[in-house]
Design a protein around this motif. Structure first.
Motif: not given
Length: 315
Positions: A106-107, A185, A158, A103, A109-112, A156
């Motif tokens: 993933r966060h 997130g 999480a 997780e 990689e999504q720029g969070r 941005k």
């Protein structure tokens, strides 16, 4: 009252089996980085069978024997260092901890920007923080930390959590974060593991019916310490953590007529039985098992160390 479920979770059971099967398949020594789980009895039992526990990889000589990482997970630099030395690595990280690592990646990689709710210094937290570059994850331990936290970009953001936290404390912290940052997130399914949740709920079910609670577990075991806190929060006059029956503070039991017993996720049932026998030696004991649900979770053992069963055993 014996709370159920209690004791070993699937991740702990898997980690111990990994060490035991590695010893069976490859012989001693088998090296283990850090305590495989936070329980002295378990660690000493595995030492007696030939496991060698080390704090860091540089304590391990050049060897072709298995090197096992604990159930708590490790920072990415550790497997890299092991690979550089051509070590035969077996990862006993609990799959539910690995889920948190995935997780986090993933966060990222999504720029969070990522917030980790957990306890500073706990091996699981150290391992999770070490999945990403420094500064990518901010550790938050309390609701006050959550109120003071200022993200770089609130749009941005999480959060992830340590798997062995108090359900109620975590809900409060996450509640503050969601109130301040409605778009934050989170995990698709909560990060606190099923076993931590189940053991805390089992304690809540008996807390008001007993005078006090005995929690079998190690002093470094986060989920065991949370059980002590949950019992006191939900009505127990006292709640104590014991590693063995010899640790029971009998002076606290004066005038007590009902006691609950549970065990953290890394504590073997053998010690629960030892505690019950210690009560039998002093009191007339009537046992009631209070079961809130049945656990059926099982995690597979890695192929590298799996001991093939004989046809007779398979039957």
């Amino acid at each position: 009252m014996l709370a159920a479920p209690r004791g070993f979770c699937a991740g702990v059971d898997r980690a111990i089996q990994i060490v035991e099967q590695a010893l069976t398949k490859f012989g001693a020594p088998v090296y283990v980085r850090h305590e495989i789980v936070h329980n002295r009895y378990v660690v000493e039992s595995l030492k007696a069978k030939g496991a060698v526990f080390v704090k860091e990889l540089d304590e391990i000589p050049d060897t072709s024997q298995p090197v096992i990482f604990s159930a708590h997970g490790v920072a990415k630099t550790i497997p890299e260092a092991a690979k550089n030395r051509n070590m035969f690595v077996v990862d006993a990280t609990c799959p539910l901890v690995s889920k948190v690592h995935i997780e986090a990646a993933r966060h990222f990689e999504q720029g969070r920007e990522i917030v980790l709710v957990g306890h500073a210094g706990h091996p699981e937290v150290v391992g999770t923080l070490g999945q990403l570059p420094p500064g990518a994850i901010t550790l938050i331990e309390t609701a006050d930390d959550a109120r003071a936290f200022e993200p770089r970009d609130a749009s941005k953001l999480a959060f992830i959590t340590q798997t062995t936290l108090s359900l109620d404390d975590t809900a409060e912290i996450v509640g503050v974060l969601k109130e301040r940052f409605p778009g934050i997130g989170g995990p698709v399914k909560e990060d606190i593991c099923y076993a931590t949740t189940n053991r805390q709920n089992a304690v809540k079910a008996i807390a008001e019916k007993i005078d006090g609670l005995i929690v079998v577990g190690g002093p470094k075991s986060s989920n065991s310490l949370r059980l002590v806190e949950v019992a006191e929060r939900f009505g127990c006059r006292f709640s104590v953590l014991v590693e063995r029956a010899s640790d029971i503070p009998w002076e606290k039991l004066e005038g007590v007529t009902s006691v609950g017993i549970t065990a953290g996720a890394s504590a073997p049932e053998l010690i629960v039985e030892e505690v019950v026998e210690a009560f039998r030696a002093r009191y007339e004991v009537e046992i009631e098992v209070v079961t809130t649900l049945e656990e059926r979770v099982v995690f597979n053992i890695p192929r590298d160390v799996r001991v093939t069963r004989t046809p007779a055993e398979q039957r």
